[in-house]
Design a protein around this motif. Structure first.
Motif, mmCIF file in Angstrom:
data_model
loop_
_atom_site.group_PDB
_atom_site.id
_atom_site.type_symbol
_atom_site.label_atom_id
_atom_site.label_comp_id
_atom_site.label_asym_id
_atom_site.label_seq_id
_atom_site.Cartn_x
_atom_site.Cartn_y
_atom_site.Cartn_z
ATOM 1 N N THR A 65 29.964 64.701 47.373
ATOM 2 C CA THR A 65 29.222 65.682 46.591
ATOM 3 C C THR A 65 27.767 65.272 46.417
ATOM 4 O O THR A 65 26.849 66.099 46.495
ATOM 5 C CB THR A 65 29.877 65.859 45.204
ATOM 6 O OG1 THR A 65 31.238 66.255 45.382
ATOM 7 C CG2 THR A 65 29.148 66.915 44.396
ATOM 8 N N THR A 66 27.560 63.986 46.205
ATOM 9 C CA THR A 66 26.202 63.482 45.970
ATOM 10 C C THR A 66 25.392 63.379 47.256
ATOM 11 O O THR A 66 24.210 63.728 47.297
ATOM 12 C CB THR A 66 26.264 62.102 45.290
ATOM 13 O OG1 THR A 66 27.037 62.205 44.086
ATOM 14 C CG2 THR A 66 24.873 61.604 44.957
ATOM 15 N N ASN A 67 26.037 62.905 48.336
ATOM 16 C CA ASN A 67 25.306 62.613 49.567
ATOM 17 C C ASN A 67 25.551 63.618 50.690
ATOM 18 O O ASN A 67 24.921 63.519 51.740
ATOM 19 C CB ASN A 67 25.691 61.213 50.063
ATOM 20 C CG ASN A 67 25.387 60.131 49.047
ATOM 21 O OD1 ASN A 67 24.256 59.728 48.858
ATOM 22 N ND2 ASN A 67 26.424 59.654 48.371
ATOM 23 N N GLY A 68 26.465 64.538 50.482
ATOM 24 C CA GLY A 68 26.754 65.519 51.510
ATOM 25 C C GLY A 68 27.752 65.005 52.531
ATOM 26 O O GLY A 68 28.151 63.835 52.511
ATOM 27 N N LEU A 69 28.164 65.875 53.451
ATOM 28 C CA LEU A 69 29.152 65.508 54.457
ATOM 29 C C LEU A 69 28.618 64.462 55.435
ATOM 30 O O LEU A 69 29.388 63.847 56.172
ATOM 31 C CB LEU A 69 29.605 66.754 55.220
ATOM 32 C CG LEU A 69 30.427 67.768 54.412
ATOM 33 C CD1 LEU A 69 30.697 69.008 55.258
ATOM 34 C CD2 LEU A 69 31.740 67.152 53.947
ATOM 35 N N GLY A 70 27.313 64.269 55.459
ATOM 36 C CA GLY A 70 26.737 63.266 56.356
ATOM 37 C C GLY A 70 27.239 61.870 56.083
ATOM 38 O O GLY A 70 27.211 61.010 56.971
ATOM 39 N N ILE A 71 27.718 61.618 54.854
ATOM 40 C CA ILE A 71 28.224 60.288 54.520
ATOM 41 C C ILE A 71 29.457 59.953 55.345
ATOM 42 O O ILE A 71 29.733 58.789 55.633
ATOM 43 C CB ILE A 71 28.534 60.192 52.997
ATOM 44 C CG1 ILE A 71 28.797 58.741 52.588
ATOM 45 C CG2 ILE A 71 29.729 61.073 52.653
ATOM 46 C CD1 ILE A 71 27.603 57.849 52.697
ATOM 47 N N LEU A 72 30.202 60.997 55.746
ATOM 48 C CA LEU A 72 31.379 60.764 56.575
ATOM 49 C C LEU A 72 30.972 60.212 57.945
ATOM 50 O O LEU A 72 31.687 59.393 58.531
ATOM 51 C CB LEU A 72 32.179 62.062 56.736
ATOM 52 C CG LEU A 72 32.726 62.673 55.433
ATOM 53 C CD1 LEU A 72 33.487 63.958 55.732
ATOM 54 C CD2 LEU A 72 33.630 61.672 54.707
ATOM 55 N N PHE A 73 29.839 60.661 58.453
ATOM 56 C CA PHE A 73 29.314 60.125 59.713
ATOM 57 C C PHE A 73 28.943 58.654 59.541
ATOM 58 O O PHE A 73 29.157 57.831 60.442
ATOM 59 C CB PHE A 73 28.105 60.939 60.158
ATOM 60 C CG PHE A 73 27.483 60.454 61.434
ATOM 61 C CD1 PHE A 73 28.154 60.562 62.649
ATOM 62 C CD2 PHE A 73 26.230 59.860 61.415
ATOM 63 C CE1 PHE A 73 27.579 60.096 63.823
ATOM 64 C CE2 PHE A 73 25.652 59.394 62.590
ATOM 65 C CZ PHE A 73 26.329 59.517 63.797
ATOM 66 N N THR A 74 28.409 58.324 58.372
ATOM 67 C CA THR A 74 28.073 56.920 58.084
ATOM 68 C C THR A 74 29.326 56.057 58.065
ATOM 69 O O THR A 74 29.345 54.954 58.621
ATOM 70 C CB THR A 74 27.350 56.820 56.732
ATOM 71 O OG1 THR A 74 26.183 57.629 56.752
ATOM 72 C CG2 THR A 74 26.961 55.377 56.434
ATOM 73 N N TYR A 75 30.390 56.576 57.438
ATOM 74 C CA TYR A 75 31.659 55.860 57.434
ATOM 75 C C TYR A 75 32.178 55.675 58.862
ATOM 76 O O TYR A 75 32.725 54.631 59.218
ATOM 77 C CB TYR A 75 32.702 56.620 56.610
ATOM 78 C CG TYR A 75 32.586 56.418 55.124
ATOM 79 C CD1 TYR A 75 32.301 55.168 54.585
ATOM 80 C CD2 TYR A 75 32.775 57.474 54.238
ATOM 81 C CE1 TYR A 75 32.202 54.972 53.226
ATOM 82 C CE2 TYR A 75 32.676 57.301 52.862
ATOM 83 C CZ TYR A 75 32.388 56.042 52.361
ATOM 84 O OH TYR A 75 32.284 55.851 51.013
ATOM 85 N N GLY A 76 32.015 56.723 59.679
ATOM 86 C CA GLY A 76 32.470 56.635 61.061
ATOM 87 C C GLY A 76 31.746 55.543 61.829
ATOM 88 O O GLY A 76 32.362 54.794 62.600
#
Length: 284
Positions: A65-76
């Motif tokens: 919610t805070t960082n957007g779905l882009g954080i999932l790419f960072t996790y990847g």
């Protein structure tokens, strides 16, 4: 100790262990008390772990919610870098094993596939211990060597666990924008080499060491929530790595001791290489 400084805790534990050992029989009541307290703490940890999925979901939801779905790419990217490093480490372990064991290292790699997959799927190297011991005996490692090296390795040869702790700590530091100098990173490496010893080979065990390392380098411990959502996937890799490393270590020790025997396929249940089931007497 009150501020969770892991190095001081380790030093205190060493002095306390030496003192208890020097007391002999007089320390038995204290040993029993410590053992019971450890069981109580493990039970409490079990309760916390049962509630952890809710906390992880909330942490991931808040992060997205805070960082957007882009954080999932960072996790990847984080997970991809971690597993690439594990594959490199597996290659190094196999290469060293091949130099010492020769072509039989290929056969050993095939034999330990099942316990490695078991450790990977359960995220626990302890769960794979019986099958690993069985496969090593089948490979030709005497039971007395495998039974000594494996438990010792599960406490002191945790390559995957140490790599995971290092990756997780650096990831959290970068997430908070904290830059660590080369000196700090080397210090972190040496500290994790020490504090990772004796780590339990069960899911989430690494989080305790990571939390202590964060406080040592003044990194917010709340950052631990950033990796809890993907901890299970990373734990799977580190558990499999521990099994591979300890399996090759046991075979290498047997080779060094000149006790590595020819492969023994289909060992009868209940028999070992040290005490094989006797063959039936021929009929008259």
């Amino acid at each position: 100790m009150a501020t969770n400084e892991i190095l001081q805790i380790v030093v205190f534990a060493i002095f306390a262990g030496v003192a208890i050992a020097s007391l002999g029989e007089r320390a038995k009541p204290l040993e029993q008390l410590i053992e019971q307290v450890s069981h109580m703490m493990l039970e409490i940890t079990g309760y916390v772990m049962k509630a952890a999925p809710l906390a992880v979901f909330a942490a991931i939801a808040a992060t997205v919610t805070t960082n957007g779905l882009g954080i999932l790419f960072t996790y990847g990217k984080f997970m991809g870098g971690f597993y690439i490093s594990l594959f490199v480490l597996w290659g190094v372990i196999f290469g060293v094993g091949f130099l010492i064991l020769g072509p039989r290292a290929v056969r050993l790699a095939r034999l330990v596939r099942e316990p490695t997959l078991l450790a990977f799927s359960t995220a626990s190297s302890e769960a794979a211990y019986p099958k690993t011991l069985e496969r090593l005996e089948e490979f030709g490692v005497p039971n007395r060597i495998a039974s000594f090296v494996l438990p010792l390795g599960y406490s002191f040869n945790l390559d995957g666990s140490m790599m995971y702790c290092t990756f997780a700590t650096l990831f959290i530091a970068q997430a908070y924008g904290i830059s660590l100098s080369w000196g700090q990173q080397i210090t972190m490496l040496l500290l994790l080499m020490l504090t990772s010893k004796g780590m339990a080979g069960v899911p989430r065990a690494s989080l305790v060491v990571i939390a202590a390392t964060l406080s040592t380098f003044n990194i917010p411990e709340a950052g631990l929530l950033l990796i809890m959502g993907i901890d299970q996937f990373l734990d799977m890799g580190r558990s499999a790595t521990n099994v591979i490393g300890n399996s090759f270590a046991a075979a290498v020790v047997a080779k060094w001791e000149r006790n590595l025997r020819p492969e023994q396929p289909g060992i009868d249940e209940g028999a070992t290489l040290e005490h094989p089931v006797p063959a039936a007497a021929p009929a008259e």
